[in-house]
Write a protein that holds these residues in place. Structure first.
Motif, PDB file in Angstrom:
ATOM      1  N   ARG A 372       0.827  -1.265   0.171  1.00 54.79           N
ATOM      2  CA  ARG A 372       0.035  -0.031   0.008  1.00 54.79           C
ATOM      3  C   ARG A 372       0.707   1.300  -0.137  1.00 54.79           C
ATOM      4  NH1 ARG A 372      -3.872   0.291   4.903  1.00 54.79           N
ATOM      5  NH2 ARG A 372      -4.517   2.120   3.492  1.00 54.79           N
ATOM      6  N   GLY A 373       2.298   1.048   0.317  1.00 55.67           N
ATOM      7  CA  GLY A 373       2.904   2.258   0.171  1.00 55.67           C
ATOM      8  C   GLY A 373       2.522   3.006   1.570  1.00 55.67           C
ATOM      9  N   THR A 374       3.466   4.329   1.574  1.00 56.97           N
ATOM     10  CA  THR A 374       3.316   4.846   3.085  1.00 56.97           C
ATOM     11  C   THR A 374       2.306   5.860   3.006  1.00 56.97           C
ATOM     12  OG1 THR A 374       6.004   5.086   3.022  1.00 56.97           O
ATOM     13  CG2 THR A 374       4.756   6.725   4.165  1.00 56.97           C
ATOM     14  N   LEU A 375       1.553   5.875   4.285  1.00 57.08           N
ATOM     15  CA  LEU A 375       0.192   6.788   4.429  1.00 57.08           C
ATOM     16  C   LEU A 375       0.837   8.203   4.971  1.00 57.08           C
ATOM     17  CD1 LEU A 375      -2.307   4.056   5.436  1.00 57.08           C
ATOM     18  CD2 LEU A 375      -1.602   5.027   2.796  1.00 57.08           C
ATOM     19  N   ASN A 376       1.940   8.250   5.382  1.00 59.06           N
ATOM     20  CA  ASN A 376       2.440   9.530   6.130  1.00 59.06           C
ATOM     21  C   ASN A 376       1.747   9.531   7.609  1.00 59.06           C
ATOM     22  OD1 ASN A 376       3.776  11.978   6.694  1.00 59.06           O
ATOM     23  ND2 ASN A 376       2.128  13.061   5.874  1.00 59.06           N
ATOM     24  N   MET A 377       1.476   8.284   8.168  1.00 58.95           N
ATOM     25  CA  MET A 377       0.752   8.146   9.565  1.00 58.95           C
ATOM     26  C   MET A 377       1.811   7.310  10.508  1.00 58.95           C
ATOM     27  SD  MET A 377      -1.234   8.574  11.512  1.00 58.95           S
ATOM     28  CE  MET A 377      -2.360   9.388  10.276  1.00 58.95           C
ATOM     29  N   PRO A 378       2.513   7.830  11.194  1.00 63.17           N
ATOM     30  CA  PRO A 378       3.431   7.045  11.894  1.00 63.17           C
ATOM     31  C   PRO A 378       2.676   6.103  13.095  1.00 63.17           C
ATOM     32  CG  PRO A 378       3.106   9.183  12.749  1.00 63.17           C
ATOM     33  CD  PRO A 378       2.369   9.156  11.608  1.00 63.17           C
ATOM     34  N   VAL A 379       3.494   5.250  13.656  1.00 65.19           N
ATOM     35  CA  VAL A 379       2.997   4.486  14.540  1.00 65.19           C
ATOM     36  C   VAL A 379       2.680   5.371  15.806  1.00 65.19           C
ATOM     37  CG1 VAL A 379       3.189   2.486  16.329  1.00 65.19           C
ATOM     38  CG2 VAL A 379       3.798   2.127  13.755  1.00 65.19           C
ATOM     39  N   LEU A 380       1.713   5.451  16.763  1.00 63.67           N
ATOM     40  CA  LEU A 380       1.285   6.067  17.709  1.00 63.67           C
ATOM     41  C   LEU A 380       1.626   5.184  19.009  1.00 63.67           C
ATOM     42  CD1 LEU A 380      -2.098   7.835  16.354  1.00 63.67           C
ATOM     43  CD2 LEU A 380       0.329   8.457  15.815  1.00 63.67           C
ATOM     44  N   GLY A 381       1.872   6.168  20.059  1.00 58.75           N
ATOM     45  CA  GLY A 381       2.057   5.771  21.434  1.00 58.75           C
ATOM     46  C   GLY A 381       1.064   6.919  22.358  1.00 58.75           C
ATOM     47  N   MET A 382       0.574   6.082  23.296  1.00 59.78           N
ATOM     48  CA  MET A 382      -0.270   6.913  24.503  1.00 59.78           C
ATOM     49  C   MET A 382       0.421   6.162  25.765  1.00 59.78           C
ATOM     50  SD  MET A 382      -4.191   7.996  25.280  1.00 59.78           S
ATOM     51  CE  MET A 382      -4.312   9.175  23.740  1.00 59.78           C
ATOM     52  N   PHE A 383       1.057   6.846  26.371  1.00 63.68           N
ATOM     53  CA  PHE A 383       1.570   6.213  27.790  1.00 63.68           C
ATOM     54  C   PHE A 383       1.381   7.209  28.701  1.00 63.68           C
ATOM     55  CE2 PHE A 383       3.537   3.684  24.694  1.00 63.68           C
ATOM     56  CZ  PHE A 383       3.686   2.434  25.335  1.00 63.68           C
ATOM     57  N   ARG A 384       0.793   6.945  29.681  1.00 64.17           N
ATOM     58  CA  ARG A 384       0.486   7.815  31.153  1.00 64.17           C
ATOM     59  C   ARG A 384       0.926   7.497  32.242  1.00 64.17           C
ATOM     60  NH1 ARG A 384       0.217  10.260  26.800  1.00 64.17           N
ATOM     61  NH2 ARG A 384      -1.460  11.596  26.134  1.00 64.17           N
ATOM     62  N   GLU A 385       0.593   8.398  33.417  1.00 64.34           N
ATOM     63  CA  GLU A 385       1.260   7.949  34.610  1.00 64.34           C
ATOM     64  C   GLU A 385       0.701   7.035  35.432  1.00 64.34           C
ATOM     65  OE1 GLU A 385      -0.548  12.101  35.397  1.00 64.34           O
ATOM     66  OE2 GLU A 385       0.417  11.109  33.651  1.00 64.34           O
ATOM     67  N   SER A 386      -0.672   6.548  35.146  1.00 65.27           N
ATOM     68  CA  SER A 386      -1.508   5.652  35.817  1.00 65.27           C
ATOM     69  C   SER A 386      -2.504   4.710  34.793  1.00 65.27           C
ATOM     70  CB  SER A 386      -1.986   6.245  37.134  1.00 65.27           C
ATOM     71  OG  SER A 386      -3.035   7.280  36.662  1.00 65.27           O
ATOM     72  N   PRO A 387      -3.081   4.003  35.164  1.00 69.95           N
ATOM     73  CA  PRO A 387      -4.212   3.247  34.363  1.00 69.95           C
ATOM     74  C   PRO A 387      -5.392   4.203  34.312  1.00 69.95           C
ATOM     75  CG  PRO A 387      -3.087   1.467  35.872  1.00 69.95           C
ATOM     76  CD  PRO A 387      -2.462   3.052  36.274  1.00 69.95           C
ATOM     77  N   GLU A 388      -5.721   4.845  35.408  1.00 69.18           N
ATOM     78  CA  GLU A 388      -6.714   5.857  35.447  1.00 69.18           C
ATOM     79  C   GLU A 388      -6.699   6.861  34.460  1.00 69.18           C
ATOM     80  OE1 GLU A 388      -6.341   3.302  39.169  1.00 69.18           O
ATOM     81  OE2 GLU A 388      -5.176   4.698  38.000  1.00 69.18           O
TER      82      GLU A 388
END
Length: 788
Positions: A372-388
């Motif tokens: 499909r080629g490059t979609l200019n959409m990087p892999v994302l990450g959401m990391f925060r200090e607690s599960p809540e």
């Protein structure tokens, strides 16, 4: 009927698929020698396309009628997908050929519906039914709860009671936490797993019984259980496959095997030893059938169900030694599903740990190549200090995307929903989707991340679909329904006590009664003719011996259940409630197969008490002891307005526009009890059981890999499957401490949480960690994804 070249043209013109543009798919469809075709198919490479086009080629080019084809796959859902595509594409191709005079007569002979496309279990059941021996009945297949009930009654209870200490010592090796079973229900579950393994691995029962007194008791348990099944003409999945193999070996299915001219096997990497022997017997007995096996060792993930990936990685030599047939291998690595960014990410994941390379097929499947080629959409990450905090921000991110139809990312990129896009385009994948950890004896409930996410989503007016997230026994509406059954059939509790419930079961049975009493007190609609209270009162009166001529002599429990849900609206329209109701009714129906009263409630004095005790003991107690699973596969599709939560195992074979993978929402420290989920320090309970039975197999299977290595291998494969599900967007989520440098060592130390899902190798190296200058390391690493 037509030549191979004409078939290629037909596929291009009618189905719009140009095989010439895909050499690997073309090889898979075109292969025509006596060699067995082995397709090593990477994620999104079109294995279903090749399976269907190759099977249709057998009909249109090789002249094999559909009734002489056999196509097997691993799950009923995959079988439905294969059958749908077979019928759709086959109908189009036949329709095009029927328009030509020279093919009309041949096309008229072809009935696509006669092709056998199913799981191996279903194929076995159908073959044994259609080819019964004189005086033999068609096999009846048991669901898990019913087979466990029969094991308990026929063998487990008496043997376990007589040898509890000895068996608990054995069972502690195979429980999740490596400790003795906490109660009889857990001991029964472990015993069932061991019994299934002995059958699936074709273990020499006499030798393993002689190796350990505890195993001698397990073998005796298995023999009594199998005898009881045989006497009742009942089969669980393992015993059904064993019976199928025995009939193949003794030659009484010769007519069935002789009818097979082409065999296609999907998801071979998840086959067990018993299934391998079945396939090799069929191949050997049939008259030189054309054979295709498809799989991917990097996506093997059902070791806990008896699957042995080694059967796939060593297929060529094992098949030749058993059938005399050589193998032609084709690698399919062109990915049509995911963006180049996502493909690069999961390629890096599967190649990062050098210790995993020896577990792969030799020579290894090449890296997957994105088409499909490059979609200019990087892999994302959401990391925060607690599960809540993570749950709140992830729910807010979903809400913003759905409300605004787009969301901006760091770096200027944007995710935009199509006009018809909704929450149903998203999926949240995790090792576990448990929402609540219930303290049975304290009566408290500790929310897990999935539960926190549900709460945060609900606060924003968003819904989730996660029917497996909570144990049936803890769901309020389920508690009301089961409690109403108790009040109808055992108002005094006398019949319940006569079944000798465990303390755990007694706790939940009491909870259910309280929930039902509260519902009756609320006087729910409809309230005519005495309402719910009046209805339950009439039933309670009859159960206590009262006279009521309006009641028939016997009453099916299922009819009572469907009457009671009249007063519980959720069961009439909500998708999750429908899945829970199916689980309850399936449990009752399955219990009826092994229960003396067949889940019928009797009015007359002689059977009144016993029929009620039978229902409580055989249906309600398993529910109270959390022995019954839900099956959300009954839903044809998830509601478009709900975020779907799935375990990674459930997601196998599926794809979604946007995938969120939970890699560490509850990893806030390097806690010992969590290490098996992220960075094992000891072999898993499944691997331990494999190694226990390995010396007693007819031939060794898993000796080339160390037990701890196999445990790591399974985690690598698990997240490889997770990361290869998305089409356009992949997001990783977890707690911030998962990306910590640590303080006490340059590469590994206090504060660091090693995690295979985050790129850690088993030698404790971490490619994501950047070098730093000076004595003090940075607070966190900079991973190969964009933080949101």
């Amino acid at each position: 009927m037509i030549t191979l070249d004409e078939y290629r043209v037909l596929v291009r013109e009618i189905l719009g698929r140009d095989l010439e543009k895909n050499p690997a798919q073309s090889q898979g469809v075109s292969h025509g020698t006596d060699e067995i075709l082995m397709v090593v198919a990477g994620p999104g490479s079109g294995k279903t396309t090749v399976l269907v086009l190759r099977s249709l080629r057998h009909v249109l080019v090789d002249g094999i009628l559909p009734e002489h084809l056999l196509i097997t796959t691993f799950t009923r859902k995959a079988a439905r997908e294969l059958r749908t595509r077979w019928l759709d594409w086959g109908s189009l191709l036949l329709g095009a050929l029927a328009s030509k005079q020279e093919h009309k007569e041949e096309v008229a002979r072809i009935d696509l519906n006669r092709c056998r496309i199913d799981t191996l279990d279903s194929v076995a059941q159908q073959a044994l039914t259609e080819n019964k021996l004189p005086g033999e009945l068609a096999p009846i297949l048991l669901e898990g709860a019913a087979s466990k009930l029969i094991l308990k009654r026929s063998a487990f209870a008496s043997i376990y009671d007589a040898h509890k200490d000895e068996l608990d010592r054995l069972f502690s090796n195979y429980t999740f936490e490596g400790t003795p079973p906490r109660n009889r229900a857990e001991a029964l579950s472990v015993a069932k797993v061991i019994c299934e393994r002995l059958v699936q691995d074709r273990v020499d029962l006499e030798k393993i019984a002689g190796s350990d007194p505890a195993f001698a008791n397990i073998v005796e348990m298995l023999k009594r259980y199998m005898l009881r099944l045989e006497q009742s003409n009942l089969f669980d999945f393992a015993s059904l496959e064993l019976r199928f193999l025995e009939r193949l070996q003794c030659g009484t299915l010769g007519g069935w095997t002789n009818s097979l001219k082409a065999i296609l096997i999907d998801e071979y990497q998840d086959s067990n030893i018993l299934q391998e022997q079945i396939y090799f017997q069929i191949i050997s007995l049939a008259n030189k059938p054309l054979v295709t096996v498809v799989g991917d060792d990097d996506q093997a993930m059902y070791r806990f169900r008896g699957g042995s990936v080694e059967l796939f990685t060593h297929f060529e030599s094992r098949c030749e030694s058993q059938t005399g047939r050589k193998t032609k291998r084709v690698d399919m690595v062109a990915n049509y599903r995911s963006s180049a960014e996502i493909v690069a990410f999961y390629n890096a994941h599967v190649f990062a740990d050098r210790g995993f390379l020896a577990a792969r097929i030799a020579p290894p499947k090449p890296p997957v190549v994105a088409q499909r080629g490059t979609l200019n959409m990087p892999v994302l990450g959401m990391f925060r200090e607690s599960p809540e905090v993570l749950a709140e921000e992830l729910a807010g991110w979903f809400a913003g995307l759905l409300a605004n139809r787009q969301v901006s990312l760091p770096g200027g990129q944007e995710i935009t929903l199509p006009e018809a896009g909704d929450a149903g385009d998203f999926v949240f994948l995790s090792h576990s989707v448990e929402e609540v950890k219930y303290n049975v004896f304290g009566g408290s409930a500790e929310p897990r991340f999935a539960g926190l996410l549900r709460q945060a989503m609900n606060e924003r007016g968003l819904q989730m679909f996660n029917p497996r997230g909570r144990a049936l026994r803890t769901i309020p509406a389920v508690q009301q329904l089961l409690g109403l059954l108790l009040l109808c059939l055992d108002p005094s509790g006398e019949r319940t006590e006569a079944t000798y419930p465990t303390n755990q079961a007694r706790f939940f049975l009491s909870e259910w009664r309280h929930a039902a009493q509260a519902l009756i007190a609320a006087n729910p609609m409809p309230s005519i003719q005495g309402g719910l209270g009046g209805f339950v009162g009439h039933w309670a009166s009859v159960s206590m011996g009262g006279s009521n001529d309006a009641f028939p002599p016997d009453w099916p429990v299922l009819e009572l259940i469907f009457k009671l849900i009249t007063w519980i609206p959720g069961f009439q329209g909500d998708p999750e409630h429908q899945v829970w109701l199916e689980a309850i009714t399936r449990t009752v129906s399955s219990a009826g197969m092994g229960s003396p009263y067949g889940m019928q409630i009797y009015k007359n004095h002689e059977h009144r008490a016993r029929s009620r005790e039978s229902f409580i003991r055989d249906a309600l107690l398993p529910l109270a002891e959390n022995e019954c699973d839900v099956d959300e596969d009954i839903m044809p599709s998830v509601p478009r307005n709900r975020l779907q939560l799935m375990t990674i195992h459930q997601s196998k074979g599926l794809e979604f526009p946007l995938v969120v993978v939970d890699v560490g929402s509850h990893f806030t420290g390097d806690w010992v009890k969590q290490r098996f989920l992220r960075f094992p320090e000891a072999p898993s309970n499944v691997v331990k059981l494999e190694d226990t039975v390995e010396p007693f197999l007819l031939s060794r299977v898993r000796t080339s890999r160390h037990p701890l290595d196999r445990t790591f291998d399974d985690l690598v494969r698990l997240y490889y499957v997770a990361y290869s599900r998305p089409q356009s967007v992949l997001m990783l989520v977890g707690c911030e401490k998962s990306l910590s440098y640590g303080r006490s060592a340059p590469l590994f130390g206090k504060g660091v949480i090693p995690n295979v899902a985050l790129g850690w190798a088993r030698d404790r190296t971490w490619p994501w960690r950047q070098p730093f200058v000076g004595k003090k390391p940075p607070v966190r690493i900079e991973p190969p994804f964009v933080q949101v």
